[in-house]
Design a protein around this motif. Structure first.
Motif, PDB file in Angstrom:
ATOM      1  N   ASP A   1      -3.572 -12.322 -13.347  1.00 38.56           N
ATOM      2  CA  ASP A   1      -4.549 -11.895 -12.349  1.00 38.56           C
ATOM      3  C   ASP A   1      -4.501 -12.924 -11.231  1.00 38.56           C
ATOM      4  OD1 ASP A   1      -6.079 -14.084 -13.297  1.00 38.56           O
ATOM      5  OD2 ASP A   1      -7.163 -12.810 -14.703  1.00 38.56           O
ATOM      6  N   ASN A   2      -5.508 -12.946 -10.378  1.00 34.01           N
ATOM      7  CA  ASN A   2      -5.467 -13.845  -9.223  1.00 34.01           C
ATOM      8  C   ASN A   2      -5.669 -15.313  -9.568  1.00 34.01           C
ATOM      9  OD1 ASN A   2      -5.058 -11.744  -7.341  1.00 34.01           O
ATOM     10  ND2 ASN A   2      -7.251 -11.288  -7.322  1.00 34.01           N
TER      11      ASN A   2
ATOM     12  N   SER B   1       0.429 -13.741  -6.198  1.00 29.80           N
ATOM     13  CA  SER B   1      -0.707 -13.257  -6.971  1.00 29.80           C
ATOM     14  C   SER B   1      -1.046 -11.833  -6.532  1.00 29.80           C
ATOM     15  CB  SER B   1      -1.908 -14.178  -6.769  1.00 29.80           C
ATOM     16  OG  SER B   1      -2.230 -14.283  -5.390  1.00 29.80           O
ATOM     17  N   PRO B   2      -1.749 -11.061  -7.360  1.00 29.78           N
ATOM     18  CA  PRO B   2      -2.069  -9.673  -7.005  1.00 29.78           C
ATOM     19  C   PRO B   2      -2.753  -9.525  -5.649  1.00 29.78           C
ATOM     20  CG  PRO B   2      -2.536 -10.042  -9.319  1.00 29.78           C
ATOM     21  CD  PRO B   2      -2.180 -11.374  -8.743  1.00 29.78           C
ATOM     22  N   ASP B   3      -3.589 -10.516  -5.253  1.00 28.76           N
ATOM     23  CA  ASP B   3      -4.233 -10.430  -3.945  1.00 28.76           C
ATOM     24  C   ASP B   3      -3.352 -11.000  -2.835  1.00 28.76           C
ATOM     25  OD1 ASP B   3      -4.385 -13.169  -4.319  1.00 28.76           O
ATOM     26  OD2 ASP B   3      -6.564 -13.250  -4.422  1.00 28.76           O
ATOM     27  N   ARG B   4      -2.152 -11.471  -3.211  1.00 27.57           N
ATOM     28  CA  ARG B   4      -1.132 -11.949  -2.275  1.00 27.57           C
ATOM     29  C   ARG B   4      -1.611 -13.159  -1.470  1.00 27.57           C
ATOM     30  NH1 ARG B   4       2.280  -8.092  -3.279  1.00 27.57           N
ATOM     31  NH2 ARG B   4       3.927  -8.892  -1.946  1.00 27.57           N
ATOM     32  N   ARG B   5      -2.464 -13.957  -2.079  1.00 28.56           N
ATOM     33  CA  ARG B   5      -2.965 -15.152  -1.409  1.00 28.56           C
ATOM     34  C   ARG B   5      -2.429 -16.451  -2.002  1.00 28.56           C
ATOM     35  NH1 ARG B   5      -6.662 -11.262  -0.173  1.00 28.56           N
ATOM     36  NH2 ARG B   5      -7.723 -11.523   1.837  1.00 28.56           N
TER      37      ARG B   5
ATOM     38  N   PRO C   1      -1.604 -10.226   3.077  1.00 27.07           N
ATOM     39  CA  PRO C   1      -2.774  -9.434   3.481  1.00 27.07           C
ATOM     40  C   PRO C   1      -2.946  -9.457   5.003  1.00 27.07           C
ATOM     41  CG  PRO C   1      -3.318 -11.009   1.739  1.00 27.07           C
ATOM     42  CD  PRO C   1      -1.966 -11.372   2.248  1.00 27.07           C
ATOM     43  N   ASN C   2      -3.780  -8.565   5.494  1.00 30.58           N
ATOM     44  CA  ASN C   2      -4.159  -8.544   6.907  1.00 30.58           C
ATOM     45  C   ASN C   2      -2.958  -8.395   7.835  1.00 30.58           C
ATOM     46  OD1 ASN C   2      -6.901  -9.050   6.137  1.00 30.58           O
ATOM     47  ND2 ASN C   2      -6.401 -11.223   5.942  1.00 30.58           N
TER      48      ASN C   2
ATOM     49  N   ASP D   1       0.811  -1.217   0.000  1.00 30.09           N
ATOM     50  CA  ASP D   1       0.000   0.000   0.000  1.00 30.09           C
ATOM     51  C   ASP D   1       0.848   1.273   0.000  1.00 30.09           C
ATOM     52  OD1 ASP D   1       0.991   0.117   2.569  1.00 30.09           O
ATOM     53  OD2 ASP D   1      -0.952  -0.117   3.561  1.00 30.09           O
TER      54      ASP D   1
ATOM     55  N   TRP E   1       2.193 -13.502 -12.950  1.00 36.41           N
ATOM     56  CA  TRP E   1       0.745 -13.522 -12.727  1.00 36.41           C
ATOM     57  C   TRP E   1       0.067 -12.553 -13.696  1.00 36.41           C
ATOM     58  CZ3 TRP E   1      -1.827 -16.901  -9.746  1.00 36.41           C
ATOM     59  CH2 TRP E   1      -1.108 -17.596  -8.766  1.00 36.41           C
TER      60      TRP E   1
ATOM     61  N   GLU F   1      -3.449 -19.038   2.021  1.00 43.56           N
ATOM     62  CA  GLU F   1      -4.609 -18.878   2.889  1.00 43.56           C
ATOM     63  C   GLU F   1      -4.977 -20.184   3.595  1.00 43.56           C
ATOM     64  OE1 GLU F   1      -6.748 -15.647   3.098  1.00 43.56           O
ATOM     65  OE2 GLU F   1      -4.584 -15.375   2.885  1.00 43.56           O
TER      66      GLU F   1
END
Length: 271
Positions: free
Chosen positions: A198-199, A152-156, A109-110, A61, A196, A179
């Motif tokens: 996308d996800n 991946s873009p969502d980092r999962r 994430p998180n 971010d 990548w 995850e």
């Protein structure tokens, strides 16, 4: 910078630096004083970070930075490595982690950080999740030494490769669901370079040292289906694995090679 549709170069900065994800900040070392400098590109505002000349890394971010501090002269296997976290201007700096043979792999994430811990006498690594909030650790799994980590873009999801292991079943390109409570690596049906899109989709180029043209494929991790992206061919070879998929997944940019010489930057439209 160069716009893909209007290739007129525009100088952003003359410095070689690490850039934040939103391209508003640059980080570079000041080796004369043993500092890292964060510069806001819009107005040249600078902040000095006492990182001991070690590189700093931006959070996804672009609001925080991370760096490691250690004794350069100490043996790698026994030196104590300390991980620091701060806001991009260096404020609110705090020690996040301290240990041996351990380092960050990727932001999660998180408010999490993916970490890898080495073991004496083996090349294996243990993956664990480090909380940026309270420093707690959650062990994930033990893997052979891996390379080419890409999230991946969502980092999962994480893709990586392993090679030169004595046990050939450990070699290959692998997918790991970060995850999952008990992650289990899934071997992918190709070996080569990858990015990548996308996800759910990976773009990859199979490894072929004798190739006179590089071919692109897309692999869907959900359906486990593969399809060629340019059935008619591209007529291009990639120089030094220097290629990227655009953030919106619509194009590939690559540095081409013609024999031993570079052949410009090319843009390929994806369907």
């Amino acid at each position: 910078t160069v716009a893909a549709d209007q290739p007129q170069p525009e100088l952003v900065t003359g410095r070689l630096a690490v850039y934040s994800a939103d391209r508003t900040l640059a980080a570079y070392p000041d080796r004369t004083r043993g500092l890292a400098v964060i510069e806001r590109l819009s107005d040249g505002q600078q902040w000095e970070i006492d990182s001991g000349e070690h590189p700093v890394y931006f959070s996804p971010d672009s609001r925080r930075i991370l760096w490691e501090d250690y004794n350069e002269d100490a043996p790698r296997d026994t030196r104590l490595e300390t991980l620091w976290l701060a806001d991009v201007d260096g404020s609110n700096a705090r020690q996040l982690f301290s240990g041996r043979r351990t380092g960050p792999v990727a932001w999660l994430p998180n408010d999490g950080l993916l970490m890898a811990r080495g073991f004496a006498g083996t090349s294996d690594l243990e993956l664990f999740r480090l909380s940026l909030v309270d420093g707690t650790q959650r062990r994930m799994l033990r893997l052979p030494r891996f390379r080419g980590v890409d999230l991946s873009p969502d980092r999962r999801q994480m893709v990586y490769y392993v090679y030169r292991e004595a046990d050939p079943t450990r070699n290959g390109v692998w997918l790991l669901n970060l995850e999952s409570r008990i992650p289990k690596p899934q071997k992918l049906p190709f070996f080569g370079t990858y990015r990548w899109r996308d996800n759910e989709r990976l773009v990859y180029v199979p490894f072929d040292p004798a190739a006179t043209e590089h071919t692109f494929f897309e692999y869907n991790i959900t359906t486990q289906q593969t399809r060629p992206l340019f059935p008619q061919g591209t007529g291009l070879t990639i120089a030094n694995n220097d290629w990227q998929v655009s953030p919106d997944g619509s194009q590939i940019a690559l540095v081409a090679a013609a024999g031993t010489k570079l052949d410009g930057i090319w843009i390929l439209d994806l369907n």
